[in-house]
Scaffold this motif. Structure first.
Motif, PDB file in Angstrom:
ATOM      1  N   LEU A   1      -3.135   2.478  -6.754  1.00 37.47           N
ATOM      2  CA  LEU A   1      -1.887   1.726  -6.687  1.00 37.47           C
ATOM      3  C   LEU A   1      -0.725   2.698  -6.784  1.00 37.47           C
ATOM      4  CD1 LEU A   1      -1.541  -1.416  -6.662  1.00 37.47           C
ATOM      5  CD2 LEU A   1      -1.089  -1.277  -9.095  1.00 37.47           C
ATOM      6  N   SER A   2       0.345   2.442  -6.027  1.00 42.64           N
ATOM      7  CA  SER A   2       1.560   3.246  -6.172  1.00 42.64           C
ATOM      8  C   SER A   2       2.741   2.320  -6.409  1.00 42.64           C
ATOM      9  CB  SER A   2       1.800   4.128  -4.942  1.00 42.64           C
ATOM     10  OG  SER A   2       2.085   3.341  -3.807  1.00 42.64           O
ATOM     11  N   PHE A   3       3.754   2.860  -7.079  1.00 38.64           N
ATOM     12  CA  PHE A   3       4.904   2.085  -7.514  1.00 38.64           C
ATOM     13  C   PHE A   3       6.163   2.867  -7.189  1.00 38.64           C
ATOM     14  CE2 PHE A   3       7.342   0.859 -11.620  1.00 38.64           C
ATOM     15  CZ  PHE A   3       7.967  -0.215 -11.006  1.00 38.64           C
ATOM     16  N   SER A   4       7.014   2.292  -6.326  1.00 32.18           N
ATOM     17  CA  SER A   4       8.292   2.902  -5.969  1.00 32.18           C
ATOM     18  C   SER A   4       9.382   1.851  -6.142  1.00 32.18           C
ATOM     19  CB  SER A   4       8.268   3.394  -4.519  1.00 32.18           C
ATOM     20  OG  SER A   4       7.246   4.348  -4.338  1.00 32.18           O
ATOM     21  N   ALA A   5      10.615   2.318  -6.261  1.00 34.23           N
ATOM     22  CA  ALA A   5      11.749   1.413  -6.430  1.00 34.23           C
ATOM     23  C   ALA A   5      12.955   1.993  -5.703  1.00 34.23           C
ATOM     24  CB  ALA A   5      12.051   1.227  -7.917  1.00 34.23           C
TER      25      ALA A   5
ATOM     26  N   HIS B   1      16.048   4.020   1.415  1.00 35.88           N
ATOM     27  CA  HIS B   1      15.662   5.010   0.408  1.00 35.88           C
ATOM     28  C   HIS B   1      14.803   4.388  -0.687  1.00 35.88           C
ATOM     29  CE1 HIS B   1      16.098   8.658  -1.952  1.00 35.88           C
ATOM     30  NE2 HIS B   1      16.372   7.909  -3.002  1.00 35.88           N
ATOM     31  N   TRP B   2      13.757   5.122  -1.097  1.00 32.93           N
ATOM     32  CA  TRP B   2      12.866   4.726  -2.192  1.00 32.93           C
ATOM     33  C   TRP B   2      12.617   5.918  -3.103  1.00 32.93           C
ATOM     34  CZ3 TRP B   2      11.595  -0.278  -2.730  1.00 32.93           C
ATOM     35  CH2 TRP B   2      11.688  -1.103  -1.598  1.00 32.93           C
ATOM     36  N   VAL B   3      12.432   5.648  -4.377  1.00 32.88           N
ATOM     37  CA  VAL B   3      12.065   6.667  -5.355  1.00 32.88           C
ATOM     38  C   VAL B   3      10.654   6.335  -5.839  1.00 32.88           C
ATOM     39  CG1 VAL B   3      12.585   7.705  -7.595  1.00 32.88           C
ATOM     40  CG2 VAL B   3      14.450   7.008  -6.081  1.00 32.88           C
ATOM     41  N   TYR B   4       9.766   7.288  -5.731  1.00 32.47           N
ATOM     42  CA  TYR B   4       8.390   7.116  -6.189  1.00 32.47           C
ATOM     43  C   TYR B   4       8.383   7.215  -7.710  1.00 32.47           C
ATOM     44  CZ  TYR B   4       3.436   8.362  -6.835  1.00 32.47           C
ATOM     45  OH  TYR B   4       2.134   8.413  -7.249  1.00 32.47           O
ATOM     46  N   ILE B   5       7.876   6.180  -8.373  1.00 33.08           N
ATOM     47  CA  ILE B   5       7.890   6.121  -9.834  1.00 33.08           C
ATOM     48  C   ILE B   5       6.544   6.532 -10.425  1.00 33.08           C
ATOM     49  CG2 ILE B   5       8.245   4.615 -11.848  1.00 33.08           C
ATOM     50  CD1 ILE B   5      10.786   4.915 -10.148  1.00 33.08           C
ATOM     51  N   ALA B   6       5.449   5.994  -9.865  1.00 33.86           N
ATOM     52  CA  ALA B   6       4.129   6.255 -10.453  1.00 33.86           C
ATOM     53  C   ALA B   6       3.030   5.972  -9.453  1.00 33.86           C
ATOM     54  CB  ALA B   6       3.921   5.391 -11.695  1.00 33.86           C
ATOM     55  N   GLY B   7       1.875   6.560  -9.728  1.00 33.79           N
ATOM     56  CA  GLY B   7       0.668   6.290  -8.959  1.00 33.79           C
ATOM     57  C   GLY B   7      -0.504   6.233  -9.913  1.00 33.79           C
ATOM     58  N   ALA B   8      -1.528   5.448  -9.552  1.00 33.31           N
ATOM     59  CA  ALA B   8      -2.704   5.317 -10.417  1.00 33.31           C
ATOM     60  C   ALA B   8      -3.958   5.295  -9.561  1.00 33.31           C
ATOM     61  CB  ALA B   8      -2.617   4.036 -11.240  1.00 33.31           C
ATOM     62  N   SER B   9      -4.987   5.961 -10.056  1.00 33.61           N
ATOM     63  CA  SER B   9      -6.275   6.003  -9.365  1.00 33.61           C
ATOM     64  C   SER B   9      -7.340   6.461 -10.343  1.00 33.61           C
ATOM     65  CB  SER B   9      -6.214   6.967  -8.175  1.00 33.61           C
ATOM     66  OG  SER B   9      -7.481   7.047  -7.547  1.00 33.61           O
TER      67      SER B   9
ATOM     68  N   LYS C   1      -1.080  -1.256  -2.771  1.00 33.42           N
ATOM     69  CA  LYS C   1      -2.497  -1.079  -3.092  1.00 33.42           C
ATOM     70  C   LYS C   1      -3.078  -0.233  -1.975  1.00 33.42           C
ATOM     71  CE  LYS C   1      -6.758  -3.660  -3.245  1.00 33.42           C
ATOM     72  NZ  LYS C   1      -7.314  -4.955  -2.847  1.00 33.42           N
ATOM     73  N   HIS C   2      -3.551   0.945  -2.315  1.00 34.32           N
ATOM     74  CA  HIS C   2      -4.070   1.871  -1.318  1.00 34.32           C
ATOM     75  C   HIS C   2      -5.523   1.538  -1.013  1.00 34.32           C
ATOM     76  CE1 HIS C   2      -0.437   4.303  -1.355  1.00 34.32           C
ATOM     77  NE2 HIS C   2      -0.362   3.871  -2.599  1.00 34.32           N
ATOM     78  N   VAL C   3      -5.833   1.495   0.257  1.00 34.76           N
ATOM     79  CA  VAL C   3      -7.167   1.119   0.717  1.00 34.76           C
ATOM     80  C   VAL C   3      -8.043   2.366   0.676  1.00 34.76           C
ATOM     81  CG1 VAL C   3      -8.484   0.137   2.615  1.00 34.76           C
ATOM     82  CG2 VAL C   3      -6.142  -0.651   2.190  1.00 34.76           C
ATOM     83  N   ASN C   4      -8.940   2.386  -0.294  1.00 32.39           N
ATOM     84  CA  ASN C   4      -9.826   3.521  -0.492  1.00 32.39           C
ATOM     85  C   ASN C   4     -11.166   2.954  -0.929  1.00 32.39           C
ATOM     86  OD1 ASN C   4     -11.282   5.702  -1.491  1.00 32.39           O
ATOM     87  ND2 ASN C   4      -9.521   6.664  -2.459  1.00 32.39           N
ATOM     88  N   ALA C   5     -12.196   3.236  -0.181  1.00 34.90           N
ATOM     89  CA  ALA C   5     -13.512   2.676  -0.479  1.00 34.90           C
ATOM     90  C   ALA C   5     -14.063   3.182  -1.807  1.00 34.90           C
ATOM     91  CB  ALA C   5     -14.489   3.019   0.646  1.00 34.90           C
ATOM     92  N   ASN C   6     -13.639   4.360  -2.254  1.00 36.29           N
ATOM     93  CA  ASN C   6     -14.192   4.955  -3.470  1.00 36.29           C
ATOM     94  C   ASN C   6     -13.704   4.302  -4.751  1.00 36.29           C
ATOM     95  OD1 ASN C   6     -15.553   6.790  -1.865  1.00 36.29           O
ATOM     96  ND2 ASN C   6     -13.896   8.276  -1.953  1.00 36.29           N
ATOM     97  N   SER C   7     -12.421   3.983  -4.818  1.00 33.16           N
ATOM     98  CA  SER C   7     -11.882   3.423  -6.050  1.00 33.16           C
ATOM     99  C   SER C   7     -10.531   2.777  -5.776  1.00 33.16           C
ATOM    100  CB  SER C   7     -11.726   4.518  -7.102  1.00 33.16           C
ATOM    101  OG  SER C   7     -10.753   5.447  -6.685  1.00 33.16           O
TER     102      SER C   7
END
Length: 196
Positions: free
Chosen positions: A139-143, A41-49, A130-136
């Motif tokens: 990052l996502s953070f789960s715990a 089990h993981w809880v998604y805390i944050a994402g940034a882009s 670290k999400h692989v995206n050619a545009n920008s």
């Protein structure tokens, strides 16, 4: 290059107190122990882009939790996701996470859409990708739990800084917006096992 330098100079003061040194983000090399450590089990805390379509999606996610279990092949996980998108709780049981051993990448397959990520993890209770995206950069953070320490949050912020992302690019979820877990309650006094 001037734009990148300008972006780094306007980071919030919270990140500037002791600026982390930024070596290229080291991704985790997959082995059997690493992959087993991702199960559960993981809880998604944050994402940034910085990518506007990604930001629009991140803004909609008010809460999310997911669970990885072994797939039918050694190169995949089954994933169950529970999330609140704005005011609606959504459960997805049919997603797959493919494990690409040759380049240490995870591929999320959902509704015929592929998203790829590399794992950056220094702690067994954190899942920073670290999400692989050619545009920008993204990052996502789960715990393992929604209760993260100040040190864990600072580690995530250091990774944000090193990718040129700011707190303005970051969208946090809230445990107050949590959806019921699948099969959590089926009726009056009838409780079934929870995820995790």
């Amino acid at each position: 290059m001037l734009v990148t330098l300008s972006l780094l100079l306007v980071l919030p003061l919270a990140l500037a107190a002791d600026p982390p040194t930024c070596a290229p983000l080291a991704t985790v090399t997959f082995d059997n122990a690493t992959i087993r450590g991702l199960l559960g089990h993981w809880v998604y805390i944050a994402g940034a882009s910085r990518n506007p379509p990604d930001q629009a999606e991140l803004k909609e996610v008010k809460y999310a939790a997911f669970s990885f279990s072994p797939g039918s092949h050694e190169d995949e996980f089954n994933a169950i996701e529970v999330m609140r998108l704005n005011e609606t709780c959504v459960e997805r049981n049919a997603t797959k996470i493919l494990i690409l051993w040759h380049n240490n990448t995870l591929v999320h397959v959902s509704d015929h859409v592929l998203s790829m990520a590399e794992l950056i993890q220094n702690d067994k209770d954190l899942l920073i990708m670290k999400h692989v995206n050619a545009n920008s950069p993204s990052l996502s953070f789960s715990a393992r739990t929604p209760n993260i320490t100040k040190e864990q949050l600072e580690e995530f912020k250091a990774h944000l800084h090193c990718l040129g992302l700011t707190e303005e690019d970051t969208f946090f979820t809230s445990e107050k917006e949590a959806c019921p877990l699948p099969r959590e309650k089926t009726g009056e006094g009838d409780t079934e096992p929870q995820l995790g």
